[in-house]
Design a protein around this motif. Structure first.
Motif, PDB file in Angstrom:
ATOM      1  N   GLU A  56       0.833  -1.215   0.000  1.00 30.69           N
ATOM      2  CA  GLU A  56       0.000   0.000   0.000  1.00 30.69           C
ATOM      3  C   GLU A  56       0.863   1.259   0.000  1.00 30.69           C
ATOM      4  OE1 GLU A  56      -2.409  -0.516   3.473  1.00 30.69           O
ATOM      5  OE2 GLU A  56      -3.757  -1.939   2.491  1.00 30.69           O
ATOM      6  N   ARG A  57       1.943   1.221   0.790  1.00 31.60           N
ATOM      7  CA  ARG A  57       2.853   2.372   0.834  1.00 31.60           C
ATOM      8  C   ARG A  57       3.438   2.646  -0.546  1.00 31.60           C
ATOM      9  NH1 ARG A  57       4.898   0.465   5.599  1.00 31.60           N
ATOM     10  NH2 ARG A  57       6.762  -0.302   4.581  1.00 31.60           N
ATOM     11  N   ILE A  58       3.844   1.592  -1.221  1.00 31.49           N
ATOM     12  CA  ILE A  58       4.410   1.750  -2.563  1.00 31.49           C
ATOM     13  C   ILE A  58       3.363   2.310  -3.520  1.00 31.49           C
ATOM     14  CG2 ILE A  58       5.228   0.446  -4.587  1.00 31.49           C
ATOM     15  CD1 ILE A  58       6.971  -1.176  -2.691  1.00 31.49           C
ATOM     16  N   ALA A  59       2.143   1.791  -3.449  1.00 30.62           N
ATOM     17  CA  ALA A  59       1.062   2.232  -4.344  1.00 30.62           C
ATOM     18  C   ALA A  59       0.772   3.721  -4.171  1.00 30.62           C
ATOM     19  CB  ALA A  59      -0.207   1.415  -4.089  1.00 30.62           C
ATOM     20  N   GLN A  60       0.857   4.216  -2.928  1.00 30.53           N
ATOM     21  CA  GLN A  60       0.526   5.615  -2.633  1.00 30.53           C
ATOM     22  C   GLN A  60       1.669   6.582  -2.909  1.00 30.53           C
ATOM     23  OE1 GLN A  60      -2.626   6.333  -2.176  1.00 30.53           O
ATOM     24  NE2 GLN A  60      -2.897   4.120  -2.306  1.00 30.53           N
ATOM     25  N   MET A  61       2.891   6.085  -2.981  1.00 26.99           N
ATOM     26  CA  MET A  61       4.029   6.957  -3.267  1.00 26.99           C
ATOM     27  C   MET A  61       3.843   7.597  -4.640  1.00 26.99           C
ATOM     28  SD  MET A  61       7.355   4.800  -1.979  1.00 26.99           S
ATOM     29  CE  MET A  61       8.387   5.444  -3.272  1.00 26.99           C
ATOM     30  N   THR A  62       4.289   8.831  -4.782  1.00 22.71           N
ATOM     31  CA  THR A  62       4.154   9.458  -6.096  1.00 22.71           C
ATOM     32  C   THR A  62       5.428   9.248  -6.904  1.00 22.71           C
ATOM     33  OG1 THR A  62       5.013  11.607  -5.405  1.00 22.71           O
ATOM     34  CG2 THR A  62       2.622  11.249  -5.177  1.00 22.71           C
ATOM     35  N   PHE A  63       5.233   9.096  -8.199  1.00 22.05           N
ATOM     36  CA  PHE A  63       6.380   8.993  -9.094  1.00 22.05           C
ATOM     37  C   PHE A  63       7.239  10.252  -8.968  1.00 22.05           C
ATOM     38  CE2 PHE A  63       8.347   9.857 -13.248  1.00 22.05           C
ATOM     39  CZ  PHE A  63       9.193   8.762 -13.305  1.00 22.05           C
ATOM     40  N   ALA A  64       6.565  11.408  -8.834  1.00 20.67           N
ATOM     41  CA  ALA A  64       7.280  12.693  -8.732  1.00 20.67           C
ATOM     42  C   ALA A  64       8.237  12.735  -7.542  1.00 20.67           C
ATOM     43  CB  ALA A  64       6.279  13.841  -8.644  1.00 20.67           C
ATOM     44  N   SER A  65       7.880  12.040  -6.461  1.00 23.17           N
ATOM     45  CA  SER A  65       8.731  12.074  -5.265  1.00 23.17           C
ATOM     46  C   SER A  65       9.989  11.221  -5.436  1.00 23.17           C
ATOM     47  CB  SER A  65       7.950  11.614  -4.032  1.00 23.17           C
ATOM     48  OG  SER A  65       7.673  10.230  -4.113  1.00 23.17           O
ATOM     49  N   VAL A  66       9.939  10.242  -6.318  1.00 30.53           N
ATOM     50  CA  VAL A  66      11.061   9.316  -6.490  1.00 30.53           C
ATOM     51  C   VAL A  66      11.940   9.700  -7.681  1.00 30.53           C
ATOM     52  CG1 VAL A  66      11.633   6.876  -6.855  1.00 30.53           C
ATOM     53  CG2 VAL A  66       9.672   7.476  -5.462  1.00 30.53           C
ATOM     54  N   TYR A  67      11.303  10.320  -8.663  1.00 29.88           N
ATOM     55  CA  TYR A  67      11.986  10.676  -9.913  1.00 29.88           C
ATOM     56  C   TYR A  67      13.298  11.452  -9.715  1.00 29.88           C
ATOM     57  CZ  TYR A  67      12.567  12.803 -14.544  1.00 29.88           C
ATOM     58  OH  TYR A  67      13.074  13.247 -15.730  1.00 29.88           O
ATOM     59  N   PRO A  68      13.330  12.501  -8.859  1.00 27.89           N
ATOM     60  CA  PRO A  68      14.607  13.220  -8.666  1.00 27.89           C
ATOM     61  C   PRO A  68      15.721  12.315  -8.126  1.00 27.89           C
ATOM     62  CG  PRO A  68      12.788  14.422  -7.635  1.00 27.89           C
ATOM     63  CD  PRO A  68      12.243  13.094  -8.075  1.00 27.89           C
ATOM     64  N   HIS A  69      15.339  11.321  -7.327  1.00 27.07           N
ATOM     65  CA  HIS A  69      16.329  10.372  -6.792  1.00 27.07           C
ATOM     66  C   HIS A  69      16.877   9.493  -7.915  1.00 27.07           C
ATOM     67  CE1 HIS A  69      15.393  11.571  -2.706  1.00 27.07           C
ATOM     68  NE2 HIS A  69      14.110  11.434  -2.994  1.00 27.07           N
ATOM     69  N   TYR A  70      15.996   9.097  -8.831  1.00 25.22           N
ATOM     70  CA  TYR A  70      16.440   8.313  -9.994  1.00 25.22           C
ATOM     71  C   TYR A  70      17.467   9.110 -10.800  1.00 25.22           C
ATOM     72  CZ  TYR A  70      12.458   4.984  -9.555  1.00 25.22           C
ATOM     73  OH  TYR A  70      11.561   4.042  -9.141  1.00 25.22           O
ATOM     74  N   ILE A  71      17.141  10.386 -11.075  1.00 26.25           N
ATOM     75  CA  ILE A  71      18.049  11.234 -11.854  1.00 26.25           C
ATOM     76  C   ILE A  71      19.389  11.377 -11.133  1.00 26.25           C
ATOM     77  CG2 ILE A  71      18.487  13.572 -12.702  1.00 26.25           C
ATOM     78  CD1 ILE A  71      15.538  13.792 -13.366  1.00 26.25           C
ATOM     79  N   ALA A  72      19.339  11.697  -9.842  1.00 27.35           N
ATOM     80  CA  ALA A  72      20.571  11.879  -9.064  1.00 27.35           C
ATOM     81  C   ALA A  72      21.413  10.606  -9.080  1.00 27.35           C
ATOM     82  CB  ALA A  72      20.229  12.275  -7.630  1.00 27.35           C
ATOM     83  N   LYS A  73      20.744   9.474  -8.928  1.00 22.35           N
ATOM     84  CA  LYS A  73      21.451   8.191  -8.868  1.00 22.35           C
ATOM     85  C   LYS A  73      22.196   7.896 -10.174  1.00 22.35           C
ATOM     86  CE  LYS A  73      20.703   3.372  -7.629  1.00 22.35           C
ATOM     87  NZ  LYS A  73      19.787   2.441  -6.981  1.00 22.35           N
ATOM     88  N   VAL A  74      21.522   8.088 -11.309  1.00 17.74           N
ATOM     89  CA  VAL A  74      22.183   7.773 -12.581  1.00 17.74           C
ATOM     90  C   VAL A  74      23.225   8.819 -12.962  1.00 17.74           C
ATOM     91  CG1 VAL A  74      20.245   6.379 -13.416  1.00 17.74           C
ATOM     92  CG2 VAL A  74      20.420   8.757 -14.150  1.00 17.74           C
ATOM     93  N   GLU A  75      22.937  10.101 -12.682  1.00 14.40           N
ATOM     94  CA  GLU A  75      23.897  11.160 -13.055  1.00 14.40           C
ATOM     95  C   GLU A  75      25.168  11.087 -12.220  1.00 14.40           C
ATOM     96  OE1 GLU A  75      21.688  14.873 -13.061  1.00 14.40           O
ATOM     97  OE2 GLU A  75      21.108  14.565 -15.157  1.00 14.40           O
ATOM     98  N   LYS A  76      25.017  10.668 -10.965  1.00 17.18           N
ATOM     99  CA  LYS A  76      26.186  10.518 -10.089  1.00 17.18           C
ATOM    100  C   LYS A  76      27.148   9.475 -10.672  1.00 17.18           C
ATOM    101  CE  LYS A  76      25.991   8.525  -5.998  1.00 17.18           C
ATOM    102  NZ  LYS A  76      25.298   8.161  -4.771  1.00 17.18           N
ATOM    103  N   LYS A  77      26.579   8.534 -11.431  1.00 20.14           N
ATOM    104  CA  LYS A  77      27.402   7.475 -12.019  1.00 20.14           C
ATOM    105  C   LYS A  77      27.737   7.735 -13.491  1.00 20.14           C
ATOM    106  CE  LYS A  77      27.300   4.762  -8.384  1.00 20.14           C
ATOM    107  NZ  LYS A  77      28.431   4.161  -7.740  1.00 20.14           N
ATOM    108  N   GLY A  78      27.507   8.986 -13.929  1.00 22.81           N
ATOM    109  CA  GLY A  78      27.905   9.356 -15.283  1.00 22.81           C
ATOM    110  C   GLY A  78      26.914   8.991 -16.382  1.00 22.81           C
ATOM    111  N   ARG A  79      25.709   8.613 -16.010  1.00 19.75           N
ATOM    112  CA  ARG A  79      24.679   8.362 -17.026  1.00 19.75           C
ATOM    113  C   ARG A  79      23.814   9.620 -17.139  1.00 19.75           C
ATOM    114  NH1 ARG A  79      25.076   2.586 -18.120  1.00 19.75           N
ATOM    115  NH2 ARG A  79      23.898   3.024 -20.022  1.00 19.75           N
ATOM    116  N   THR A  80      22.937   9.654 -18.148  1.00 20.60           N
ATOM    117  CA  THR A  80      22.177  10.876 -18.403  1.00 20.60           C
ATOM    118  C   THR A  80      20.685  10.712 -18.134  1.00 20.60           C
ATOM    119  OG1 THR A  80      21.746  10.299 -20.710  1.00 20.60           O
ATOM    120  CG2 THR A  80      23.802  11.489 -20.246  1.00 20.60           C
ATOM    121  N   LYS A  81      20.041  11.862 -17.999  1.00 24.51           N
ATOM    122  CA  LYS A  81      18.589  11.905 -17.842  1.00 24.51           C
ATOM    123  C   LYS A  81      17.925  11.296 -19.083  1.00 24.51           C
ATOM    124  CE  LYS A  81      14.959  15.378 -17.295  1.00 24.51           C
ATOM    125  NZ  LYS A  81      14.681  16.796 -17.081  1.00 24.51           N
ATOM    126  N   GLU A  82      18.524  11.527 -20.256  1.00 30.15           N
ATOM    127  CA  GLU A  82      17.989  10.971 -21.503  1.00 30.15           C
ATOM    128  C   GLU A  82      18.012   9.443 -21.453  1.00 30.15           C
ATOM    129  OE1 GLU A  82      18.556  14.956 -21.771  1.00 30.15           O
ATOM    130  OE2 GLU A  82      20.242  13.600 -21.413  1.00 30.15           O
TER     131      GLU A  82
END
Length: 117
Positions: free
Chosen positions: A5-31
């Motif tokens: 239920e917690r996962i279902a209620q989480m917003t994509f918007a709240s996690v998305y910046p973490h996804y970007i930070a995680k990949v960019e920190k490792k030299g990958r791109t938002k694209e």
């Protein structure tokens, strides 16, 4: 509220910046991140932006997604859970996304991440 239920209620918007930070920190791109998300969900950049702006929950995010038929090839462990053994379909789909982001950040080749061939 349980884990699913917690996962279902989480917003994509709240996690998305973490996804970007995680990949960019490792030299990958938002694209590249968007390419991976589009492969899994069929959402293009415009649709992603709409979902972020309306603060769509993961439930809504995946409800309207057209899941890639090869998504079932995404296996392994993420956050201590073996993806192929998760019984809740939505939780499994969110973990698919987590796993793809993880693989991108770990420097896997795009063909491998997108389960080509």
């Amino acid at each position: 509220m349980n884990h699913d239920e917690r996962i279902a209620q989480m917003t994509f918007a709240s996690v998305y910046p973490h996804y970007i930070a995680k990949v960019e920190k490792k030299g990958r791109t938002k694209e590249e991140l968007h390419q991976v998300i589009e492969w899994l969900t069929s959402y293009d950049e415009k649709k992603l932006q709409e979902l972020i702006e309306e603060k769509a929950s993961f439930e809504k995010f995946f409800q309207n997604a057209t899941l890639n038929p090869n998504a079932r090839l995404i296996t392994g462990v993420i956050c201590g859970y073996r993806i192929e053994e998760i019984t809740n379909p939505l939780t499994q789909q969110v973990r698919y996304l987590d796993k793809l982001v993880d693989e991108l950040a770990k420097g896997r080749k795009m063909e491998k991440i997108l389960r080509v061939g």
